[in-house]
Design an enzyme around this catalytic site. Structure first.
Site, PDB file in Angstrom:
ATOM      1  N   CYS A 254       0.880  -1.189   0.000  1.00  0.00           N
ATOM      2  CA  CYS A 254       0.000   0.000   0.000  1.00  0.00           C
ATOM      3  C   CYS A 254       0.912   1.232   0.000  1.00  0.00           C
ATOM      4  O   CYS A 254       0.813   2.118   0.848  1.00  0.00           O
ATOM      5  CB  CYS A 254      -0.950   0.002   1.188  1.00  0.00           C
ATOM      6  SG  CYS A 254      -1.821  -1.566   1.421  1.00  0.00           S
ATOM      7  N   ALA A 255       1.828   1.248  -0.980  1.00  0.00           N
ATOM      8  CA  ALA A 255       2.984   2.161  -0.975  1.00  0.00           C
ATOM      9  C   ALA A 255       2.682   3.571  -1.468  1.00  0.00           C
ATOM     10  O   ALA A 255       3.420   4.507  -1.152  1.00  0.00           O
ATOM     11  CB  ALA A 255       4.106   1.565  -1.832  1.00  0.00           C
ATOM     12  N   PRO A 257       1.614   7.343  -1.995  1.00  0.00           N
ATOM     13  CA  PRO A 257       2.289   7.897  -3.176  1.00  0.00           C
ATOM     14  C   PRO A 257       3.815   7.746  -3.161  1.00  0.00           C
ATOM     15  O   PRO A 257       4.488   8.343  -3.986  1.00  0.00           O
ATOM     16  CB  PRO A 257       1.908   9.377  -3.110  1.00  0.00           C
ATOM     17  CG  PRO A 257       1.787   9.664  -1.656  1.00  0.00           C
ATOM     18  CD  PRO A 257       1.264   8.398  -1.023  1.00  0.00           C
ATOM     19  N   GLY A 258       4.376   6.981  -2.218  1.00  0.00           N
ATOM     20  CA  GLY A 258       5.807   6.679  -2.277  1.00  0.00           C
ATOM     21  C   GLY A 258       6.678   7.388  -1.260  1.00  0.00           C
ATOM     22  O   GLY A 258       7.900   7.240  -1.283  1.00  0.00           O
ATOM     23  N   LYS A 260       7.050   6.755   1.899  1.00  0.00           N
ATOM     24  CA  LYS A 260       7.739   5.790   2.769  1.00  0.00           C
ATOM     25  C   LYS A 260       8.724   4.935   1.969  1.00  0.00           C
ATOM     26  O   LYS A 260       9.774   4.557   2.479  1.00  0.00           O
ATOM     27  CB  LYS A 260       6.711   4.933   3.512  1.00  0.00           C
ATOM     28  CG  LYS A 260       5.817   5.755   4.431  1.00  0.00           C
ATOM     29  CD  LYS A 260       4.799   4.889   5.164  1.00  0.00           C
ATOM     30  CE  LYS A 260       3.759   5.745   5.851  1.00  0.00           C
ATOM     31  NZ  LYS A 260       2.831   6.403   4.899  1.00  0.00           N
ATOM     32  N   ASP A 277       1.018  -1.301  -4.780  1.00  0.00           N
ATOM     33  CA  ASP A 277      -0.247  -0.630  -4.455  1.00  0.00           C
ATOM     34  C   ASP A 277      -1.312  -1.120  -5.426  1.00  0.00           C
ATOM     35  O   ASP A 277      -1.009  -1.472  -6.568  1.00  0.00           O
ATOM     36  CB  ASP A 277      -0.106   0.892  -4.542  1.00  0.00           C
ATOM     37  CG  ASP A 277      -1.179   1.615  -3.741  1.00  0.00           C
ATOM     38  OD1 ASP A 277      -0.901   1.999  -2.588  1.00  0.00           O
ATOM     39  OD2 ASP A 277      -2.301   1.783  -4.255  1.00  0.00           O
ATOM     40  N   ASP A 303      -2.973  -6.388  -5.367  1.00  0.00           N
ATOM     41  CA  ASP A 303      -3.908  -6.373  -4.244  1.00  0.00           C
ATOM     42  C   ASP A 303      -3.231  -7.031  -3.042  1.00  0.00           C
ATOM     43  O   ASP A 303      -2.727  -8.156  -3.157  1.00  0.00           O
ATOM     44  CB  ASP A 303      -5.174  -7.144  -4.650  1.00  0.00           C
ATOM     45  CG  ASP A 303      -6.299  -7.019  -3.636  1.00  0.00           C
ATOM     46  OD1 ASP A 303      -6.016  -7.016  -2.417  1.00  0.00           O
ATOM     47  OD2 ASP A 303      -7.467  -6.932  -4.054  1.00  0.00           O
ATOM     48  N   CYS A 375      -3.241   5.686   9.419  1.00  0.00           N
ATOM     49  CA  CYS A 375      -3.420   7.087   9.817  1.00  0.00           C
ATOM     50  C   CYS A 375      -4.825   7.245  10.401  1.00  0.00           C
ATOM     51  O   CYS A 375      -5.559   8.165  10.065  1.00  0.00           O
ATOM     52  CB  CYS A 375      -3.154   8.045   8.662  1.00  0.00           C
ATOM     53  SG  CYS A 375      -4.141   7.716   7.188  1.00  0.00           S
TER      54      CYS A 375
END
Length: 429
Positions: A254-255, A257-258, A260, A277, A303, A375
């Site tokens: 679930c990266a 927008p990048g 992390k 993602d 997924d 979050c």
């Protein structure tokens, strides 16, 4: 070329797309901003964010000024009146200008016959302003949250719910992450100060700086060269807890927008990182961020519930799972979340998180670390989720790094601090 469209009309239409059609503000606002030109884009953003932040109070005031709500094809006019009220209540725009431009918005909405009604409602508010502003701070509308979410927060955090709500209603600070491969934090801070801007170092996070005043990224020294990334300090905490090392196989799931992904590579430049993602559009931003920072990672669409489809039987040394969640910890950045989410979503999101956790756990090497993060500030997605995971997986151990009364670390949003966030560090035996 000069744009002639009425800005208040565009704001009303944008807000209608969010509240009535369930579209996210970050999806609909950029196109709307293009239609008004650079000079007015900031004002359009202020009106859209402001109305969505203060929606319950605006609804309450309209309810006092109008005998019945506007429905059907007149609904856009309802939001136009909200835009007018927001300007009169919460901005420094001169009242005469706010009134004239908002009334004129009816023409742009092809409802010229309602100019008199809009003018009448806004002038009636001006006459009763002091009384209405006082009364609107008495009921639940003062908290600016939907009832279902307010009840969940009160139930989950009886001592902290007001602090959470207050922080959600503030304008967010702008946090930066200094790329240590280019500069130390202090060295880059000197460059920033030479450009006439101020920032404050975070005491715990060694790469984090909070700007005194938010600004466009183009004004930050070396942004295009990858010296700096915009990332909230709570999100920066993920990589500190993950503790990546050179040479390791690391999955960022679930990266998008990048932020992390690139932080992992700043901390461990020789790590072999796979960024995955489910959303192809958002995944493109991972590639853009890697390119800007001149970094390499394997970027894949996939997924999280079916990892074998995109990584076969690969096992990873470390997995960062920034799980899909209610985003109730980042409401101050995305006030539309309050109106896009529904109470029933929480159980559905918790079920999805459980499926991803259970699916990806076999892809962690024995002795490896999985960092689960959201979050969110809701227990069902956080310590309750991890408590249940530990019961299902005897080979999982939680590394206690926070409050020992519940699994993991829950961070609440703070005015000058980070967003609301949750972390749980799990090690496979």
């Amino acid at each position: 070329m000069k744009k002639m469209t009425n800005l208040r009309c565009i704001a009303a239409q944008t807000i209608e797309k969010v509240v009535e059609q369930g579209q996210s503000l970050s999806n609909v606002l950029p196109a709307a901003q293009k239609s008004v030109g650079d000079k007015d884009a900031a004002l359009l953003q202020e009106l859209c964010y402001g109305v969505l932040r203060t929606l319950p109070q605006l609804e309450w005031v309209i309810g006092r000024l109008m005998s019945r709500p506007m429905t059907g094809k007149q609904r856009a006019v309802h939001f136009l009146i909200m835009v007018g009220l927001y300007q009169l209540m919460f901005t420094r725009i001169p009242a005469h200008a706010a009134l004239a431009e908002t009334v004129e918005g009816a023409v742009a909405l092809k409802r010229p016959q309602l100019k008199g009604l809009i003018n009448g409602v806004l002038r009636q508010f001006q006459r009763q302003q002091d009384e209405l502003m006082q009364q609107m701070n008495d009921g639940d509308q003062q908290y600016l949250h939907p009832k279902w979410l307010l009840e969940r927060l009160k139930r989950a955090w009886p001592a902290q719910w007001k602090q959470i709500v207050d922080a959600n209603n503030q304008r967010p600070p702008m946090w930066l992450r200094v790329n240590r491969q280019h500069h130390s934090r202090d060295a880059w801070l000197t460059l920033l100060e030479e450009s006439g801007k101020q920032a404050f170092a975070h005491p715990q996070h060694g790469d984090a700086l909070r700007l005194e005043s938010p600004c466009a990224v183009g004004q930050l020294p070396g942004f295009d060269q990858g010296w700096i990334t915009v990332q909230d300090v709570s999100a920066q905490g993920c990589v500190a807890l993950l503790a990546p090392r050179d040479g390791e196989q690391i999955l960022d799931l679930c990266a998008a927008p990048g932020g992390k992904t690139t932080h992992i590579l700043e901390a461990a430049p020789q790590a072999k990182v796979m960024a995955v993602d489910v959303d192809a559009q958002r995944l493109a931003r991972v590639s853009e961020n890697l390119q800007r920072l001149t970094m390499q990672a394997e970027v894949k669409q996939g997924d999280g519930r079916t990892p074998a489809a995109w990584c076969g039987d690969t096992q990873f040394d470390r997995i960062l799972l920034d799980a899909p969640c209610s985003a109730t910890g980042v409401i101050r950045r995305h006030p539309d979340i309050k109106w896009l989410r529904r109470d029933r979503d929480i159980a559905e999101l918790a079920a999805l998180q459980q499926q991803i956790l259970d699916a990806v756990w076999p892809h962690l090497k024995p002795g490896g670390t999985l960092l689960y993060a959201t979050c969110s500030v809701l227990p069902e997605e956080n310590h309750v989720q991890i408590g249940q995971f530990l019961q299902r997986h005897a080979d999982a151990t939680l590394i206690e790094t926070g409050d020992l009364t519940q699994p993991g670390i829950q961070v609440f949003p703070q005015a000058d601090g980070g967003d609301g966030f949750y972390y749980a560090k799990l090690v496979k035996q």
